[in-house]
Every structure is written in structure tokens, then in C-alpha cells.
Design a protein around this motif. Sequence first.
Motif, PDB file in Angstrom:
ATOM      1  N   SER A   7      47.166  34.604  39.232  1.00 34.68           N
ATOM      2  CA  SER A   7      46.070  33.716  40.371  1.00 34.68           C
ATOM      3  C   SER A   7      44.790  34.200  39.438  1.00 34.68           C
ATOM      4  CB  SER A   7      46.616  34.271  41.017  1.00 34.68           C
ATOM      5  OG  SER A   7      45.895  35.490  41.405  1.00 34.68           O
ATOM      6  N   ASP A   8      43.697  33.901  40.791  1.00 32.21           N
ATOM      7  CA  ASP A   8      42.274  34.252  40.141  1.00 32.21           C
ATOM      8  C   ASP A   8      42.042  35.547  42.268  1.00 32.21           C
ATOM      9  OD1 ASP A   8      41.605  33.280  42.795  1.00 32.21           O
ATOM     10  OD2 ASP A   8      39.850  32.164  41.332  1.00 32.21           O
ATOM     11  N   TYR A  42      39.511  32.331  36.733  1.00 36.47           N
ATOM     12  CA  TYR A  42      40.799  31.551  37.006  1.00 36.47           C
ATOM     13  C   TYR A  42      40.882  31.041  35.326  1.00 36.47           C
ATOM     14  CZ  TYR A  42      37.340  27.532  37.833  1.00 36.47           C
ATOM     15  OH  TYR A  42      36.858  26.266  38.148  1.00 36.47           O
ATOM     16  N   CYS A  65      44.725  29.514  43.151  1.00 37.99           N
ATOM     17  CA  CYS A  65      43.043  30.351  43.877  1.00 37.99           C
ATOM     18  C   CYS A  65      42.903  29.443  44.761  1.00 37.99           C
ATOM     19  CB  CYS A  65      41.840  29.470  42.284  1.00 37.99           C
ATOM     20  SG  CYS A  65      42.505  27.819  42.201  1.00 37.99           S
ATOM     21  N   MET A  71      41.995  26.331  39.416  1.00 34.64           N
ATOM     22  CA  MET A  71      43.427  25.885  38.612  1.00 34.64           C
ATOM     23  C   MET A  71      43.526  24.846  37.479  1.00 34.64           C
ATOM     24  SD  MET A  71      44.073  29.199  37.976  1.00 34.64           S
ATOM     25  CE  MET A  71      44.190  30.999  38.516  1.00 34.64           C
TER      26      MET A  71
END
Length: 155
Positions: A7-8, A42, A65, A71
Motif C-alpha cells: 500500500s501507499d 504508490y 491506495c 496502484m
Amino acid sequence: MRIGLGSDHLGYGLKEELRVYLTERGYEVVDFGCTGTDPVDYPDIAFRVADGILEGQYPRAVLVCGTGNGMTIAANKVCGIRAALCHDPVSAERAGKSNDAHILTMGALIIEPERAKQVLDVWLASEFQGGPSARKIGKIAERDERRQERRQQPE
């Protein structure tokens, strides 16, 4: 089964919930971060996760994200990867059964955690059916192969 996860910073909270959820269900999770809410880009996460699939580290992965769009776009830039943005069970099922998606993407600002778990379960249970979809997936793979060949040709 091993599964990649990343993930971000906007998706961090949902990613953590999904990591625990998957682990409790017996999956071995390969977590590519991020590790908190400090901003990260990301694409860096998406590329590492997608590369892990191509390297055979795990067959499937989940990316999160804010909206899921970033993403999805980044992961689909990796030749040979099919990432699908899904926020409902029907899309998740079709992503597995018809699109043979390697990566499920979701947006933490869009989907509630319980719904995300439901979508994840449906996607994980959906195996590629082949049939008429195999021809379409084959066309995508052929395009990826041509792109790779062009990149490898000397200038």
C-alpha cells in the motif's frame, strides 16, 4: 498460499487490516509496505509487488491506495501483470474467473474494511475459467510479449 501485499500511506490502515485477516486465514503474507502514514509513492510499491509475481515469489497480490486507481495503473505498467480494481464482489469474481487478474487493487478511501474483506474472499476463491476468456487473455499476453521484444532489440 503466499500472497503479496502493499500500500501507499493512504492505504496503510486497510492494508494492515487485510494483512491480519489473511494471516488469520492461513495465508503467508509477503508485505511490501508501506509501514506507516508517512507519504510514499504508490508506483514504487506497485512495481515491487508486481515484480514479485513475475519472479514467482507468490501467485497473487493485493494493492491498496487512496482510490485504488494509482496502484492499478502502476501495476498494469509491468509487462505480464493484470491488475483489477474491485470494490464489489461481482467485479472481484469476474476479475478472477474471466480476467485471470494477478493483483486485486482497492481504494481505502472508497471501501469499508468489512466490504474489502468480502471482496478479497470472493477474488481469492475465483479461479480462471478459461473458455472464451482465454482467447482474450491470450491477446493481452501476446501484446506484452511484443512489447518486451521491442524493448530488447538494439537501437
